[in-house]
Design a protein around this motif. Structure first.
Motif, PDB file in Angstrom:
ATOM      1  N   GLN A  56       0.824  -1.207   0.000  1.00 16.89           N
ATOM      2  CA  GLN A  56       0.000   0.000   0.000  1.00 16.89           C
ATOM      3  C   GLN A  56       0.859   1.258   0.000  1.00 16.89           C
ATOM      4  O   GLN A  56       0.511   2.257  -0.634  1.00 16.89           O
ATOM      5  CB  GLN A  56      -0.923   0.001   1.225  1.00 16.89           C
ATOM      6  CG  GLN A  56      -1.818   1.219   1.365  1.00 16.89           C
ATOM      7  CD  GLN A  56      -2.855   1.310   0.249  1.00 16.89           C
ATOM      8  OE1 GLN A  56      -3.075   0.361  -0.495  1.00 16.89           O
ATOM      9  NE2 GLN A  56      -3.497   2.466   0.150  1.00 16.89           N
ATOM     10  N   GLN A  59       4.018   0.023  -3.393  1.00 15.40           N
ATOM     11  CA  GLN A  59       3.973  -0.997  -4.444  1.00 15.40           C
ATOM     12  C   GLN A  59       5.272  -1.802  -4.474  1.00 15.40           C
ATOM     13  O   GLN A  59       5.673  -2.329  -5.507  1.00 15.40           O
ATOM     14  CB  GLN A  59       3.718  -0.351  -5.814  1.00 15.40           C
ATOM     15  CG  GLN A  59       2.411   0.414  -5.911  1.00 15.40           C
ATOM     16  CD  GLN A  59       1.213  -0.513  -6.052  1.00 15.40           C
ATOM     17  OE1 GLN A  59       0.993  -1.119  -7.076  1.00 15.40           O
ATOM     18  NE2 GLN A  59       0.451  -0.616  -4.980  1.00 15.40           N
ATOM     19  N   GLU A 269      -0.097  11.475 -12.625  1.00 15.94           N
ATOM     20  CA  GLU A 269      -0.533  10.224 -12.007  1.00 15.94           C
ATOM     21  C   GLU A 269      -2.047  10.175 -12.099  1.00 15.94           C
ATOM     22  O   GLU A 269      -2.682  11.088 -12.630  1.00 15.94           O
ATOM     23  CB  GLU A 269      -0.070  10.132 -10.555  1.00 15.94           C
ATOM     24  CG  GLU A 269      -0.585  11.225  -9.660  1.00 15.94           C
ATOM     25  CD  GLU A 269       0.032  11.166  -8.257  1.00 15.94           C
ATOM     26  OE1 GLU A 269       0.562  10.105  -7.889  1.00 15.94           O
ATOM     27  OE2 GLU A 269      -0.022  12.171  -7.555  1.00 15.94           O
ATOM     28  N   SER A 270      -2.643   9.100 -11.606  1.00 18.56           N
ATOM     29  CA  SER A 270      -4.083   8.949 -11.729  1.00 18.56           C
ATOM     30  C   SER A 270      -4.836   9.898 -10.798  1.00 18.56           C
ATOM     31  O   SER A 270      -4.287  10.412  -9.818  1.00 18.56           O
ATOM     32  CB  SER A 270      -4.489   7.504 -11.419  1.00 18.56           C
ATOM     33  OG  SER A 270      -4.363   7.241 -10.034  1.00 18.56           O
ATOM     34  N   GLU A 272      -7.234   9.056  -8.739  1.00 18.00           N
ATOM     35  CA  GLU A 272      -7.352   8.444  -7.419  1.00 18.00           C
ATOM     36  C   GLU A 272      -6.053   8.557  -6.631  1.00 18.00           C
ATOM     37  O   GLU A 272      -6.065   8.851  -5.429  1.00 18.00           O
ATOM     38  CB  GLU A 272      -7.761   6.970  -7.558  1.00 18.00           C
ATOM     39  CG  GLU A 272      -9.160   6.746  -8.123  1.00 18.00           C
ATOM     40  CD  GLU A 272      -9.212   6.870  -9.641  1.00 18.00           C
ATOM     41  OE1 GLU A 272      -8.136   7.008 -10.288  1.00 18.00           O
ATOM     42  OE2 GLU A 272     -10.324   6.826 -10.193  1.00 18.00           O
ATOM     43  N   ASP A 273      -4.917   8.321  -7.301  1.00 15.47           N
ATOM     44  CA  ASP A 273      -3.646   8.379  -6.594  1.00 15.47           C
ATOM     45  C   ASP A 273      -3.304   9.806  -6.170  1.00 15.47           C
ATOM     46  O   ASP A 273      -2.648  10.017  -5.145  1.00 15.47           O
ATOM     47  CB  ASP A 273      -2.527   7.813  -7.466  1.00 15.47           C
ATOM     48  CG  ASP A 273      -2.531   6.289  -7.502  1.00 15.47           C
ATOM     49  OD1 ASP A 273      -3.274   5.690  -6.713  1.00 15.47           O
ATOM     50  OD2 ASP A 273      -1.801   5.712  -8.325  1.00 15.47           O
ATOM     51  N   THR A 274      -3.719  10.783  -6.970  1.00 12.51           N
ATOM     52  CA  THR A 274      -3.481  12.179  -6.599  1.00 12.51           C
ATOM     53  C   THR A 274      -4.239  12.524  -5.323  1.00 12.51           C
ATOM     54  O   THR A 274      -3.690  13.137  -4.398  1.00 12.51           O
ATOM     55  CB  THR A 274      -3.921  13.116  -7.728  1.00 12.51           C
ATOM     56  OG1 THR A 274      -3.192  12.804  -8.913  1.00 12.51           O
ATOM     57  CG2 THR A 274      -3.674  14.568  -7.358  1.00 12.51           C
ATOM     58  N   LYS A 276      -5.289  10.436  -3.078  1.00  9.54           N
ATOM     59  CA  LYS A 276      -4.652   9.672  -1.992  1.00  9.54           C
ATOM     60  C   LYS A 276      -3.397  10.385  -1.506  1.00  9.54           C
ATOM     61  O   LYS A 276      -3.159  10.495  -0.294  1.00  9.54           O
ATOM     62  CB  LYS A 276      -4.309   8.271  -2.493  1.00  9.54           C
ATOM     63  CG  LYS A 276      -3.499   7.440  -1.505  1.00  9.54           C
ATOM     64  CD  LYS A 276      -3.056   6.132  -2.149  1.00  9.54           C
ATOM     65  CE  LYS A 276      -2.055   5.402  -1.277  1.00  9.54           C
ATOM     66  NZ  LYS A 276      -1.518   4.186  -1.941  1.00  9.54           N
ATOM     67  N   GLN A 277      -2.586  10.867  -2.430  1.00  3.59           N
ATOM     68  CA  GLN A 277      -1.347  11.553  -2.053  1.00  3.59           C
ATOM     69  C   GLN A 277      -1.626  12.802  -1.246  1.00  3.59           C
ATOM     70  O   GLN A 277      -1.006  13.048  -0.210  1.00  3.59           O
ATOM     71  CB  GLN A 277      -0.554  11.922  -3.301  1.00  3.59           C
ATOM     72  CG  GLN A 277       0.702  12.733  -2.991  1.00  3.59           C
ATOM     73  CD  GLN A 277       1.330  13.302  -4.240  1.00  3.59           C
ATOM     74  OE1 GLN A 277       1.278  12.694  -5.290  1.00  3.59           O
ATOM     75  NE2 GLN A 277       1.907  14.487  -4.125  1.00  3.59           N
ATOM     76  N   ARG A 719       4.194   8.490  -9.799  1.00  5.01           N
ATOM     77  CA  ARG A 719       4.065   9.604  -8.879  1.00  5.01           C
ATOM     78  C   ARG A 719       5.133  10.626  -9.153  1.00  5.01           C
ATOM     79  O   ARG A 719       6.219  10.310  -9.589  1.00  5.01           O
ATOM     80  CB  ARG A 719       4.174   9.113  -7.437  1.00  5.01           C
ATOM     81  CG  ARG A 719       3.100   8.075  -7.117  1.00  5.01           C
ATOM     82  CD  ARG A 719       3.150   7.697  -5.674  1.00  5.01           C
ATOM     83  NE  ARG A 719       2.611   8.767  -4.855  1.00  5.01           N
ATOM     84  CZ  ARG A 719       2.341   8.613  -3.576  1.00  5.01           C
ATOM     85  NH1 ARG A 719       2.554   7.478  -2.985  1.00  5.01           N
ATOM     86  NH2 ARG A 719       1.872   9.626  -2.872  1.00  5.01           N
TER      87      ARG A 719
END
Length: 727
Positions: A56, A59, A269-270, A272-274, A276-277, A719
């Motif tokens: 998580q 990766q 980045e995606s 969702e990942d943005t 999350k970050q 990222r």
């Protein structure tokens, strides 16, 4: 200032906190799978829990000892955030007095806690994969002992420790992190790392996580306010962690000095990942909004009244709203969809009306247009959203398209707007890394673009201009991230010279040329104001931000410092365009437990924002004078200089009162010069407020890395580091 966790929570007292003897050095294993098993056995952590947390967090990518977007190291993301990371990152907080305080939270230094628990050195935990995994296992074990008084073999009993490992102070965010970890444990995971190692987390579908342990962590539920979005746009509010050092709370937009700019970014980045970050409590970057590519959906993450660290320049963050777009700058046309353009246009019009921001390219800018906060930071500034964001289309969508070209070459001394036809303006660039950050051979890419190259002479074979911040006297390149030799749609400059088929402008302290047959790439910049260095001086200094003078700070507030950008100046005889009245220098002090209201300090000096090169810059109004345009778009023969000189019209003469502030939101309407603008109300004593963007790929081809000049590279496959040079 961050401060949700305590060091005692990270390292419980007593035998649980006692550090084992330093491990006997041994040859580093090439098998991460074996290292996870060994560390799990040593610290009595279920291997599925240890691998699930690492999956998580990273990766399973170790990023070769470089820190990531959270200031974290290795596959276990052990954090050690330093003031220098923040100074050159999204905050762009160079010269600020509070950098040490802002990085003091123990949540930003889990690497230090891991060193105490394992006996390994900080250097080992950063660079040695085995020691990094041991550090993560030791932290998990210490958290588990605080929750259950032991280290049970049942993975489901480690839910609280996993939630604690996230460092979130918000209950929902910590739960989300733990749920993702246990989903990976239940379903299993498999991946080959960038180094070629194949790792596998075996599925354990019978594990039942004890989510009730969340109640033992003392976490609070962050209230979610309504999103600030226009009707018709699908928008949700998902706030950043309230204790994260990626934003600052203000009393309101005026409390941070007023909003003058809207900054367009891309995420690298995606979607969702943005999100999350930005929600990570260890994050030091954020944005007010994130826009999804395929759907145009919007997530607001920071209230517009507050400062978000998005642009890499604290002063510009004080005065802007940052909008991130899911996409990759090198592949912009594939990611910047019609739905995304429309949602952003609707949002920008809404924000413009709400905050009185003019809808023009001098106030709606890209991250690539934001200046470096100091000399050392200029070369590493990001270049998103890149050459494939269609500025002309976007400005038409917000209702402010450029005027039509007259079909005639512009006159020397006149102000012009760069206006190539996006679809027909196909430019070739060299791309030397892919969106994942993996190095690859440089390849040529020819696509419709928003920019024109500028050269040292009116000849297509003449060298590209080399910006002094990037090339130190050498020629420029056509690398996609070489922003130092391009002019962009909507930017405005003063014509310095003309030759058949070519136009010269004043740019970055030099005279540069771009092709412009029959004025096809330019349009008149009617109503623009032209500035030169004041009479009797050799040059005017150029600044990236503008704080008050040290003597102007009230007692109890430490002054922040800034200085002129050493590689730049406005030489006598050159001229540059501004479209706003000068504004007062100011500085912001955030809300703290000791200061329930934010504080804006306003200085006596005033500064113009000019289009200096590909980026904007600031000029002290005391160093400048306003001159009339030398002519319109016609066939007037070229002449030397930047228009006929005029009497010195410093900010004092323009306003008649140096104590009056002139926020850009109070500027004259389009077509009027600052001299025509009515003085704005005095904002002295009002309350006001910092900067950056998801970060750059963690590895960059040598030529591009040298070009960008950055050193803080990032970690994961998709990222970006807000502390490094972009792309």
């Amino acid at each position: 200032m961050l401060g949700a966790l305590t060091l005692s929570a990270l390292a419980p007292a007593g035998s649980a906190a006692a550090a084992p003897a330093a491990p006997t050095p041994k040859a580093a294993s090439t098998g991460l799978q074996k290292e996870f098993a060994a560390a799990a056995d040593e610290f009595h952590v279920p291997v599925s829990v240890l691998m699930g947390v690492a999956y998580q967090e990273s990766q399973w990518e170790g990023h070769k000892g470089e820190y990531n977007t959270e200031g974290g190291y290795g596959v276990m993301n052990l954090t050690d955030v330093t003031p220098s990371m923040v100074a050159q990152g999204g905050a762009g907080a160079v010269g600020r007095h509070d950098l040490t305080d802002s990085t003091a939270d123990p949540a930003l230094h889990t690497l230090t806690a891991a060193a105490k628990l394992t006996g390994a050195s900080a250097a080992q935990l950063r660079t040695d994969e085995r020691q990094n995994i041991r550090g993560g296992a030791a932290l998990l074990a210490s958290y588990e002992k605080a929750v259950t008084d032991g280290t049970p073999t049942d993975a489901g009993q480690w839910y609280g420790a996993v939630a604690k490992y996230s460092q979130y102070s918000d209950r929902s965010a910590a739960k989300s992190f733990a749920d993702h970890v246990f989903s990976a444990i239940s379903q299993g995971a498999e991946r080959q790392t960038a180094a070629g190692q194949q790792l596998q987390l075996n599925a354990e579908p019978t594990v039942k996580p004890d989510s009730g342990q969340l109640g033992k962590l003392g976490l609070k539920q962050t209230a979610k306010a309504p999103a600030e979005c226009p009707h018709g746009v699908k928008c949700t509010f998902d706030p950043v962690d309230p204790n994260a050092n990626n934003h600052q709370v203000a009393n309101g937009p005026d409390g941070r000095g007023g909003i003058r700019y809207i900054v367009i970014h891309d995420t690298e980045e995606s979607y969702e990942d943005t999100i999350k970050q930005f929600k990570d409590p260890k994050s030091v970057t954020s944005a007010h909004y994130v826009m999804q590519s395929a759907t145009g959906d919007v997530t607001q993450m920071v209230p517009t009244k507050d400062v978000s660290f998005h642009a890499g320049n604290y002063w510009f963050n004080m005065h802007s709203v940052g909008i991130e777009h899911e996409g990759f700058a090198a592949e912009g046309a594939k990611w910047y969809t019609g739905k995304q353009y429309q949602a952003t246009a609707d949002l920008v019009k809404y924000l413009s009306k709400k905050n009185h921001i003019p809808l023009d390219r001098q106030h709606i800018i890209g991250h690539d247009n934001v200046p470096g906060p100091n000399s050392a930071g200029v070369s590493g500034m990001h270049w998103d959203p890149g050459p494939y964001w269609d500025w002309d289309r976007f400005m038409q969508m917000v209702g402010k398209g450029s005027p039509k070209s007259t079909g005639r070459a512009p006159a020397v001394g006149s102000a012009i707007t760069i206006a190539p036809n996006f679809a027909r303006n196909k430019q070739t660039v060299q791309v030397c890394n892919d969106p994942s950050g993996a190095p690859k051979p440089c390849t040529s890419q020819t696509e419709p673009s928003n920019f024109l190259y500028v050269r040292t002479a009116p000849n297509k074979k003449a060298p590209l201009f080399g910006d002094p911040a990037i090339h130190s006297g050498s020629a420029g390149t056509n690398h996609i991230n070489d922003w130092g030799n391009t002019v962009q749609a909507g930017q405005q400059f003063v014509v310095a010279d003309a030759k058949p088929g070519w136009t010269a402008i004043w740019y970055s302290g030099s005279k540069v040329w771009f092709p412009n047959p029959r004025g096809m790439n330019t349009k008149p910049a009617k109503g623009a104001t032209i500035l030169t260095a004041k009479k009797g001086t050799k040059s005017a200094p150029v600044y990236g931000m503008a704080y008050p003078q040290p003597s102007e700070y009230p007692q109890g507030l430490a002054p922040d410092t800034f200085e002129a950008l050493s590689m730049y100046k406005v030489p006598a005889g050159q001229a540059y365009v501004t479209n706003a009245a000068p504004v007062h220098a100011d500085d912001f002090f955030k809300v703290t437990p000791q200061r329930p209201e934010s504080k804006l300090v306003t200085g006596s000096k005033t500064y113009y924002t000019i289009q200096y090169n590909h980026r904007v810059a600031l000029l002290d109004s005391a160093d400048t004078k306003v001159v009339p345009q030398g002519g319109g778009h016609d066939n007037t023969p070229p002449h030397d200089g930047g228009g006929q000189p005029a009497a010195n019209t410093s900010s004092t003469q323009l306003t008649g009162n140096t104590s009056l502030a002139h926020p850009i939101s109070d500027m004259a309407p389009t077509g009027k010069s600052p001299a025509d603008a009515a003085p704005a109300p005095d904002v002295t004593g009002k309350l006001a407020s910092t900067g950056s963007d998801p970060l750059t790929p963690w590895t960059i081809a040598g030529s591009v890395a040298a070009l960008a000049g950055g050193t803080g590279l990032v970690w994961a496959t998709r990222r970006r580091s807000r502390w490094g040079a972009q792309h």
